[in-house]
Design an enzyme around this catalytic site. Structure first.
Site, PDB file in Angstrom:
ATOM      1  CG  ASP A 137       5.568   8.138  -4.206  1.00 43.23           C
ATOM      2  OD1 ASP A 137       5.601   9.366  -4.009  1.00 43.23           O
ATOM      3  OD2 ASP A 137       6.580   7.420  -4.110  1.00 43.23           O
ATOM      4  NE  ARG A 195      10.441   7.485   0.199  1.00 42.52           N
ATOM      5  CZ  ARG A 195       9.872   6.302   0.115  1.00 42.52           C
ATOM      6  NH1 ARG A 195       9.480   5.661   1.201  1.00 42.52           N
ATOM      7  NH2 ARG A 195       9.679   5.738  -1.066  1.00 42.52           N
ATOM      8  CG  ASP A 196      14.011  10.671  -1.223  1.00 40.43           C
ATOM      9  OD1 ASP A 196      13.009   9.985  -0.925  1.00 40.43           O
ATOM     10  OD2 ASP A 196      15.045  10.199  -1.701  1.00 40.43           O
ATOM     11  CD  GLU A 197       9.756   7.878  -3.473  1.00 37.52           C
ATOM     12  OE1 GLU A 197       9.050   7.777  -4.492  1.00 37.52           O
ATOM     13  OE2 GLU A 197      10.070   6.906  -2.771  1.00 37.52           O
ATOM     14  CG  ASP A 204       3.247   4.331  -6.501  1.00 35.52           C
ATOM     15  OD1 ASP A 204       4.107   4.308  -7.399  1.00 35.52           O
ATOM     16  OD2 ASP A 204       3.510   4.147  -5.313  1.00 35.52           O
ATOM     17  CD1 TRP A 223       6.281   3.606 -11.813  1.00 36.23           C
ATOM     18  CD2 TRP A 223       6.157   1.406 -12.132  1.00 36.23           C
ATOM     19  NE1 TRP A 223       6.446   3.000 -10.590  1.00 36.23           N
ATOM     20  CE2 TRP A 223       6.378   1.645 -10.764  1.00 36.23           C
ATOM     21  CE3 TRP A 223       6.037   0.085 -12.555  1.00 36.23           C
ATOM     22  CZ2 TRP A 223       6.490   0.621  -9.818  1.00 36.23           C
ATOM     23  CZ3 TRP A 223       6.141  -0.941 -11.622  1.00 36.23           C
ATOM     24  CH2 TRP A 223       6.369  -0.673 -10.279  1.00 36.23           C
ATOM     25  CD  GLU A 283       7.723   2.774  -0.160  1.00 34.90           C
ATOM     26  OE1 GLU A 283       8.243   3.035  -1.256  1.00 34.90           O
ATOM     27  OE2 GLU A 283       8.124   3.253   0.915  1.00 34.90           O
ATOM     28  CG  HIS A 338       3.882   4.509  -0.707  1.00 36.00           C
ATOM     29  ND1 HIS A 338       4.906   5.384  -0.503  1.00 36.00           N
ATOM     30  CD2 HIS A 338       4.035   4.051  -1.959  1.00 36.00           C
ATOM     31  CE1 HIS A 338       5.667   5.454  -1.590  1.00 36.00           C
ATOM     32  NE2 HIS A 338       5.146   4.647  -2.497  1.00 36.00           N
TER      33      HIS A 338
END
Length: 463
Positions: free
Chosen positions: A33, A37-39, A46, A104, A315, A336
């Site tokens: 996505d 960062r933490d993803e 997405d 999703w 995003e 994003h």
């Protein structure tokens, strides 16, 4: 790169660049996505929103085929699909609360269907059929005898428009509306897949589930005047995009959607409504509203981030707020791709390169350009397995010149908007006497005909 889009509006060209740049930054082994960062995870919502655009921009057939195999490996015992694939979150969270979100998990059905339509390879449907079926069966089981799936956690219309106004907190679309809409959509795609694969018993089964789920939707959320509960852009968009409403009700619902767009003057959709809204508006003839959303530069809009210097898709609609401050640092990615789903509309509607669902993979294509939004030109090209398919138009003093390239061993249907048959020329001769043209007809204000492979130039005065 397999696809390109360009037009007379420099900001829209930058938008296309941002969409493609974001795809390049995220399609690394899996469709992440965001790359920071933490993803940096394969978030399914997405991915399904962006899949049609991704297939126009690049050759992602092998990429998606590999990723869809991960769905098979990570599908849970009752058919649930985790929020991210590969499923690392369940491990981190002791296998709790990480599956079955509408919009999703439906990537298990939507992405194989999009890949099949884009590349014409039936093997993706054969490979994924049990996984697709497992997900729809899970929804049906959870819905039970009510055929109303409202029993699982869902993210909803993620990051839809929000305000601090006391009289209008934002465009909140009820989650049970979204779950039921996606239950219907995935069941419909599975039904069509079963037909294609010759699974007649399954096709009959899912046709029955589809009809019952649709009836529940109509009873629960739709009035006789075409008003939906909830009364949001996303609600109208999904109901119309998924073909849930009867024709007269749909006509009224489309007008309500257009009225809402005009009332607020901007988009209010989140991750689930955004890919479809311009499609629905243009499908129902609301061209001014669709192009207004596309060309809007103020927040919220696709072009607003470009006014702030964006080089990829954000995003949030307001990753940088109009006053220059930043959104919540805990969740504010500037790369994003989800909102980049508008790219498909640029290819298919503005430039006019459409996939024919009955002849997937561009064996037969539809060329249907649509000048609008003060554009004076637009062109797109897709490298198909047969060669380049291209459509490009220029509008000068109301005279449209259309250049078409149809690859070898394929055919195309051409639809000319606001055209009068008597005034259309192809390669310098009258269209109605041209030998290369088949099935020529005038339908209302459109001229339609068939062409074989080759390069053609068409011109006419638009009515």
């Amino acid at each position: 790169k397999s696809g390109s889009f360009e037009c007379s509006n420099a900001m829209l060209n930058q938008l296309q660049h941002n969409i493609q740049w974001g795809q390049k930054g995220n399609f690394v082994d899996v469709p992440t996505d965001c790359p920071q960062r933490d993803e940096r995870l394969g978030w399914t919502g997405d991915a399904q929103a962006f899949a049609p655009t991704a297939c126009f921009n690049h050759d992602v057939a092998a990429f998606y085929t590999k990723w869809m195999k991960d769905f098979i490996y990570d599908q849970q015992s009752e058919g649930q699909i985790p929020h991210v694939i590969p499923d690392v979150l369940s491990i981190l969270r002791d296998n709790k609360g990480n599956s079955a979100s509408a919009g999703w998990a439906d990537a298990a059905v939507i992405v194989p269907w999009v890949v099949y339509q884009s590349y014409g390879d039936i093997r993706i449907l054969e490979q994924q059929y049990d996984c697709m079926k497992g997900w729809v069966d899970y929804q049906a089981k959870r819905a039970g005898d009510t055929y109303f799936w409202n029993t699982d956690f869902t993210f909803g219309d993620w990051l839809s428009y929000n305000t601090t106004n006391s009289d209008y907190p934002g465009a909140t679309t009820d989650k049970d509306f979204i779950t039921q809409a996606y239950f219907i959509h995935s069941t419909d795609l599975l039904y069509r897949t079963a037909q294609i694969l010759g699974k007649t018993a399954d096709a009959a089964l899912y046709a029955d589930v589809l009809a019952k789920a649709q009836k529940v939707f109509l009873d629960e959320f739709v009035t006789s005047t075409g008003r939906l509960s909830p009364n949001t852009q996303t609600a109208y968009t999904l109901a119309l995009a998924f073909d849930i409403l009867p024709e007269e009700t749909a006509k009224r619902a489309a007008k309500r959607l257009a009225d809402d767009v005009n009332k607020f003057g901007h988009i209010t959709t989140g991750f689930l409504g955004t890919p479809w809204i311009c499609h629905v508006l243009s499908d129902w003839g609301y061209w001014d509203e669709a192009f207004m959303l596309l060309n809007r530069k103020e927040y919220p809009s696709w072009l607003y981030p470009i006014t702030k210097g964006a080089t990829t898709i954000w995003e949030r609609w307001d990753g940088i707020k109009p006053d220059g401050s930043f959104q919540n640092a805990g969740m504010n990615s500037f790369n994003h791709y989800a909102y980049g789903a508008i790219g498909e509309w640029l290819y298919t509607v503005v430039a006019g390169i459409k996939i024919d669902e009955k002849a997937p993979g561009y064996k037969h294509s539809i060329i249907a350009p649509n000048p609008g939004g003060e554009l004076t030109s637009a062109k797109a090209k897709v490298n198909t397995m047969y060669g380049d398919l291209a459509s490009g138009w220029e509008l000068t003093d109301n005279r449209l010149k259309l250049a078409i390239e149809i690859p070898a061993n394929t055919t195309a249907s051409v639809h000319l908007p606001n055209a009068e048959l008597a005034g259309v020329e192809i390669d310098g001769q009258a269209l109605r006497s041209a030998k290369q043209v088949d099935n020529l007809k005038q339908v209302d204000s459109k001229v339609a005909f068939e062409l074989g492979s080759g390069q053609y130039e068409i011109s006419y005065e638009m009515k």
